[in-house]
Design an enzyme around this catalytic site. Sequence first.
Site, PDB file in Angstrom:
ATOM      1  N   GLU A 193      23.936  25.306 -32.454  1.00  0.00           N
ATOM      2  CA  GLU A 193      22.479  25.298 -32.408  1.00  0.00           C
ATOM      3  C   GLU A 193      21.914  26.702 -32.311  1.00  0.00           C
ATOM      4  O   GLU A 193      20.734  26.893 -32.006  1.00  0.00           O
ATOM      5  CB  GLU A 193      22.008  24.465 -31.213  1.00  0.00           C
ATOM      6  CG  GLU A 193      22.194  25.113 -29.856  1.00  0.00           C
ATOM      7  CD  GLU A 193      23.582  24.898 -29.251  1.00  0.00           C
ATOM      8  OE1 GLU A 193      23.733  25.099 -28.065  1.00  0.00           O
ATOM      9  OE2 GLU A 193      24.499  24.507 -30.028  1.00  0.00           O
ATOM     10  N   ASP A 222      21.282  16.512 -35.971  1.00  0.00           N
ATOM     11  CA  ASP A 222      21.276  17.257 -37.246  1.00  0.00           C
ATOM     12  C   ASP A 222      19.864  17.379 -37.799  1.00  0.00           C
ATOM     13  O   ASP A 222      19.474  18.424 -38.336  1.00  0.00           O
ATOM     14  CB  ASP A 222      22.163  16.548 -38.268  1.00  0.00           C
ATOM     15  CG  ASP A 222      23.645  16.672 -37.923  1.00  0.00           C
ATOM     16  OD1 ASP A 222      23.983  17.537 -37.084  1.00  0.00           O
ATOM     17  OD2 ASP A 222      24.463  15.913 -38.499  1.00  0.00           O
ATOM     18  N   ASP A 280      18.520  30.086 -29.719  1.00  0.00           N
ATOM     19  CA  ASP A 280      19.143  28.782 -29.836  1.00  0.00           C
ATOM     20  C   ASP A 280      18.200  27.724 -29.248  1.00  0.00           C
ATOM     21  O   ASP A 280      17.178  28.044 -28.654  1.00  0.00           O
ATOM     22  CB  ASP A 280      20.505  28.746 -29.156  1.00  0.00           C
ATOM     23  CG  ASP A 280      20.437  28.915 -27.640  1.00  0.00           C
ATOM     24  OD1 ASP A 280      19.296  28.967 -27.120  1.00  0.00           O
ATOM     25  OD2 ASP A 280      21.491  28.996 -27.003  1.00  0.00           O
ATOM     26  N   ASN A 315      21.958  15.666 -28.439  1.00  0.00           N
ATOM     27  CA  ASN A 315      23.084  14.984 -29.095  1.00  0.00           C
ATOM     28  C   ASN A 315      23.595  13.826 -28.246  1.00  0.00           C
ATOM     29  O   ASN A 315      23.921  12.745 -28.767  1.00  0.00           O
ATOM     30  CB  ASN A 315      24.225  15.969 -29.344  1.00  0.00           C
ATOM     31  CG  ASN A 315      23.993  16.827 -30.593  1.00  0.00           C
ATOM     32  OD1 ASN A 315      23.313  16.397 -31.518  1.00  0.00           O
ATOM     33  ND2 ASN A 315      24.546  18.032 -30.595  1.00  0.00           N
ATOM     34  N   HIS A 337      24.323  12.370 -32.846  1.00  0.00           N
ATOM     35  CA  HIS A 337      24.467  13.565 -33.685  1.00  0.00           C
ATOM     36  C   HIS A 337      23.604  13.511 -34.953  1.00  0.00           C
ATOM     37  O   HIS A 337      23.204  14.561 -35.469  1.00  0.00           O
ATOM     38  CB  HIS A 337      25.941  13.758 -34.074  1.00  0.00           C
ATOM     39  CG  HIS A 337      26.791  14.215 -32.930  1.00  0.00           C
ATOM     40  ND1 HIS A 337      26.812  15.510 -32.488  1.00  0.00           N
ATOM     41  CD2 HIS A 337      27.645  13.520 -32.096  1.00  0.00           C
ATOM     42  CE1 HIS A 337      27.641  15.635 -31.480  1.00  0.00           C
ATOM     43  NE2 HIS A 337      28.170  14.427 -31.209  1.00  0.00           N
TER      44      HIS A 337
END
Length: 609
Positions: free
Chosen positions: A533, A507, A490, A498, A503
Amino acid sequence: MPLIIFGYMITMRRMFAQLGYSPLGPALLGIAYFAFAVLSLIEARGSHGIAAIWPPSGILLATLLIVPRRAVWRFAIAAIVASLAANLLDGAGFGVAAGFTAANGIEAMVATLILRRRAGRRVSFIDPSGLSTFFIATLIAASVGAGVAACISPQPSPEFTLAWLSTVWLGMLLVTPLLFAIFEVAASAKQAVSVRESLNLIGIVMLTVVATGITFSQSQFPMLFVPMMVIVIAVLRGGMLGGVISIIVVVVLGSLALWLGSGPIFLIRASHESRILFFQFYLLSLIISALPMATLLAARDRLRINLSERVRLLDQAEAAAHIGHWRINPSNQAIFWSPEVFHIHGLPDGQPPALDQAIDLYHPSDRRRVSEAVTRALTDGQPFAFEARLVRSDGSVRHVETQGERVYSSRDDAIGLFGLIRDVTEQIEARQILRDARDTADRSAEAAMLLASTDALTGLANRRRIVEYLDARLKGVAAGGAKLSIVLFDIDHFKLVNDHYGHDIGDEVLKRVASAAAEGLRNTDLIGRYGGEEFIIILPDTDASLALQIAERVRSNVQASQVAAQPMVTVSLGIASTVVEDTSNGILKRADVALYDAKSAGRNQSRLA
């Protein structure tokens, strides 16, 4: 005499159509029978007791064959009364008159029974078998009548018996077909006889009168062949009716000449009775020559009409089914096309093209295949079937299905082809529509399956697909396959990304990490987004040491994939390899523990479980 008979049959027809079974019918028969019987007896007195023919027998037989069975007895009684009166008027005693009347009645009933049993209710003179049956039945009936009359005659002799037989037989052979022909014309015609047909019959009568008059008005030359020539013309022009009318004219004029002592018959040096018998034999030869020819011509016309009707129906069926038939002539390779073949090719009806020109009407890409199929059929006799494209003169393309096979000429061993061609353009178009619809459905299904198994943001496999794939690969490992490893990783401190950048930037980071990680994998490896993630990589046929190398390559790619306006990120990776009787939960749990160890050790590194 023909006019009297014609009037009788017209009246009979109207009686059947309008008056039903009125007493007028038997009365008319009685009058006609009596009139012709008296005329024939008068002729017999002038010919030494022998008449040429006996028309009443033909009138009675025709009537009994035409009327319904339940009405026969009425007409029979009328004929008996008329015959008895005529014989009594001629001077015969009551016993002889009654005996001759019985003989005439018996012969008519015998012929009626034979013909109705053989042919049913309807007697036909337009087919050879019906005419043969009529000849045989009337001969038997005349023979029976002659035998009965010989037993009753005051002066029985072979000459009397032969004269009775020939006279009655000729009466039936001549008069019955004539009455049938007149009745059929009167009963079946929807409108009056045309002027052309009437003039044709009048011309036949006049020509026969002239030819017969010339023949029988002199006794120097044997010209009996002249009426025969005219009768042949009458049959060709007027069929059965024309032939019978022409023969009756010969009978009337010939009998009159005999009565007056004139005609080529008198060139015969014999008794008058022998001349009468010769004349009867002459008439019989005319009948035997003319009636079968008329029957064959009528049968030919009927076959031609039937064939024409069948061809018409075939053309309609072909047009409805979009199917045509074709033939290649075995002798000159000429082509025949049915009307639908012209329609399929988009050409007007007319002369079909030559064989090579017909092949040129196909699409250039199909011509060689068509030519080879036709040539193979002509040389090897192999049936063929193919689909090809026709190019019409307007440029439109029609798809056709053609099949054919080799046939042989009925006259020699020449080889030709017969086949069918069917326009299948609509089927081909429908088939293409179905194929396109199926391909669209398949693509939609693949897209739906891909959508169901793909992470929408990164384009990687989603968790569902990853778990299904892992389960499938573990079954192979349990069956004795090579080891399998997984890498669970991850993004380090992704929550801060974030929170600080939003966000949207988060992304974009997820997509960049997914792309960088995928670049470090082999074609056999599968990477997917496990959630948030967190990502997972499945490495088939990979042990722990090789999995560690791949994981390090992924970590390095992610660390090196920095983009301006995006924060720098790293990943921590946990690696686990399969053990005996491993499960997806077990290997995932070990990889997760290894990932936790990597994070605890400071992140941006890999750890083996």
